[in-house]
Enzyme design. Structure first.
Site, mmCIF file in Angstrom:
data_model
loop_
_atom_site.group_PDB
_atom_site.id
_atom_site.type_symbol
_atom_site.label_atom_id
_atom_site.label_comp_id
_atom_site.label_asym_id
_atom_site.label_seq_id
_atom_site.Cartn_x
_atom_site.Cartn_y
_atom_site.Cartn_z
ATOM 1 N N ASP A 97 0.832 -1.206 0.000
ATOM 2 C CA ASP A 97 0.000 0.000 0.000
ATOM 3 C C ASP A 97 0.870 1.261 0.000
ATOM 4 O O ASP A 97 1.962 1.266 0.545
ATOM 5 C CB ASP A 97 -0.905 -0.037 1.243
ATOM 6 C CG ASP A 97 -2.061 0.937 1.139
ATOM 7 O OD1 ASP A 97 -2.314 1.465 0.036
ATOM 8 O OD2 ASP A 97 -2.709 1.186 2.165
ATOM 9 N N ASN A 117 -10.372 -3.043 -6.631
ATOM 10 C CA ASN A 117 -9.588 -2.061 -7.406
ATOM 11 C C ASN A 117 -10.238 -1.668 -8.741
ATOM 12 O O ASN A 117 -9.887 -0.651 -9.326
ATOM 13 C CB ASN A 117 -8.149 -2.557 -7.650
ATOM 14 C CG ASN A 117 -7.269 -2.483 -6.419
ATOM 15 O OD1 ASN A 117 -6.326 -3.246 -6.262
ATOM 16 N ND2 ASN A 117 -7.573 -1.559 -5.522
HETATM 17 C C1 FPP Z 1 -1.795 0.243 -3.416
HETATM 18 O O1 FPP Z 1 -1.427 1.599 -3.499
HETATM 19 C C2 FPP Z 1 -1.265 -0.521 -4.536
HETATM 20 C C3 FPP Z 1 -2.011 -1.044 -5.528
HETATM 21 C C4 FPP Z 1 -3.465 -0.902 -5.592
HETATM 22 C C5 FPP Z 1 -1.417 -1.783 -6.654
HETATM 23 C C6 FPP Z 1 -0.148 -2.563 -6.405
HETATM 24 C C7 FPP Z 1 0.428 -2.852 -7.717
HETATM 25 C C8 FPP Z 1 1.707 -2.677 -8.069
HETATM 26 C C9 FPP Z 1 2.776 -2.267 -7.135
HETATM 27 C C10 FPP Z 1 2.016 -2.889 -9.500
HETATM 28 C C11 FPP Z 1 3.115 -3.861 -9.728
HETATM 29 C C12 FPP Z 1 2.782 -5.219 -9.458
HETATM 30 C C13 FPP Z 1 3.501 -6.080 -8.689
HETATM 31 C C14 FPP Z 1 3.090 -7.505 -8.684
HETATM 32 C C15 FPP Z 1 4.664 -5.699 -7.859
HETATM 33 P P1 FPP Z 1 -2.550 2.714 -3.495
HETATM 34 O O2 FPP Z 1 -2.735 3.190 -4.891
HETATM 35 O O3 FPP Z 1 -3.788 2.208 -2.830
HETATM 36 O O4 FPP Z 1 -1.856 3.816 -2.625
HETATM 37 P P2 FPP Z 1 -2.562 4.943 -1.750
HETATM 38 O O5 FPP Z 1 -3.363 4.239 -0.700
HETATM 39 O O6 FPP Z 1 -1.402 5.706 -1.210
HETATM 40 O O7 FPP Z 1 -3.399 5.761 -2.720
#
Ligand code: FPP
Length: 239
Positions: free
Chosen positions: A17, A65
């Site tokens: 996250d 998502n």
């Molecule tokens: C959460 O950050 C992250 C995600 C929803 C996506 C995770 C995906 C990757 C890191 C892409 C690469 C894939 C791999 C397998 C490593 P958020 O957008 O919810 O962050 P925030 O809460 O700060 O807005």
């Protein structure tokens, strides 16, 4: 104090996250945050090997998502394909097998095909396992298991009276994989967010304020150290 301890860290599960907050902090687009998150993903695959972890599960895309903007969803799907394509060599060099859990059939063709290619090409690797949770939801996994069990019952292959936790588990996405021993969540939120809700029943949790793209060896060492210094009780009472 004599307690039941299960000291080995075989399976690490991670809620990655904070990509959005990292992007905001650096004044760049959200997708750049996810891109930096993918770099951190590559880093933790290598770190898992160094720390002797056999199974690494990364929460890459949840069933929730899809509610994000079309631009972000498409960007994440493209990034997932690139992540698999670019890291295939790393997986091969480290003898790591790629697996996936989630409603994979519902992914866009390109991402699903990249995933299937990666799974196929690494299926004989036995030096470690990378499990990507994609279009994954813990409740969806339990519902999917219940559906399979209902079909098996209708076909006379399972007797509802004999269904117990062990047989139920056999219908989850990856019953051969042991439950996670440790779950790491970055960015400070104290929530499970529908991640592995069955499998994490007895796991230790480690939450850090570090944003996922900044997660490095030092954070990993702290989490692993924390695990080995905590006694695991499995609900057993201190004697
Ligand atoms: C959460 O950050 C992250 C995600 C929803 C996506 C995770 C995906 C990757 C890191 C892409 C690469 C894939 C791999 C397998 C490593 P958020 O957008 O919810 O962050 P925030 O809460 O700060 O807005």
């Amino acid at each position: 104090m004599a307690v039941e301890t299960g000291k080995q860290l075989r399976h690490l599960a991670v809620i990655m996250d904070g990509n959005g907050r990292w992007a905001k902090k650096h004044g760049v687009a959200r997708l750049e945050g996810h891109r930096a998150g993918a770099e951190a993903g590559k880093r933790i695959i290598e770190l898992a090997g160094e720390f002797g972890i056999e199974y690494l599960t990364l929460y890459a895309f949840s069933t929730e998502n899809w509610k994000r903007s079309a631009e972000e969803v498409n960007g994440l799907m493209r990034l997932l394909k690139e992540f698999i394509d670019y890291n295939l060599q790393v997986l091969q060099e480290n003898n790591i097998r790629l697996r996936a859990i989630g409603r994979i059939a519902a992914l866009p063709d390109e991402s699903r095909e990249a995933l299937q290619r990666g799974i196929e090409q690494t299926k004989n690797n036995d030096g470690g396992n990378l499990i990507l949770a994609i279009n994954y939801g813990g409740r969806a996994e339990i519902v999917d298991a219940a559906r399979k069990i209902a079909v098996a019952a209708l076909n006379g292959k399972i007797n509802p009276d004999e269904l117990d936790e062990t047989t139920f588990r056999d219908y989850l996405y990856a019953p051969d994989i042991p439950d996670p021993d440790l779950m790491i969540r970055t960015s400070g939120e104290l929530r499970l967010s529908n991640f592995l809700i069955w499998e994490l029943s007895y796991a230790e949790f480690y939450v850090t304020d570090t944003l996922w793209p900044d997660f490095d060896r030092e954070d990993m060492a702290k989490a692993v150290d924390g695990f080995y210094h905590r006694e695991r009780r499995y609900g057993g009472r201190l004697k």
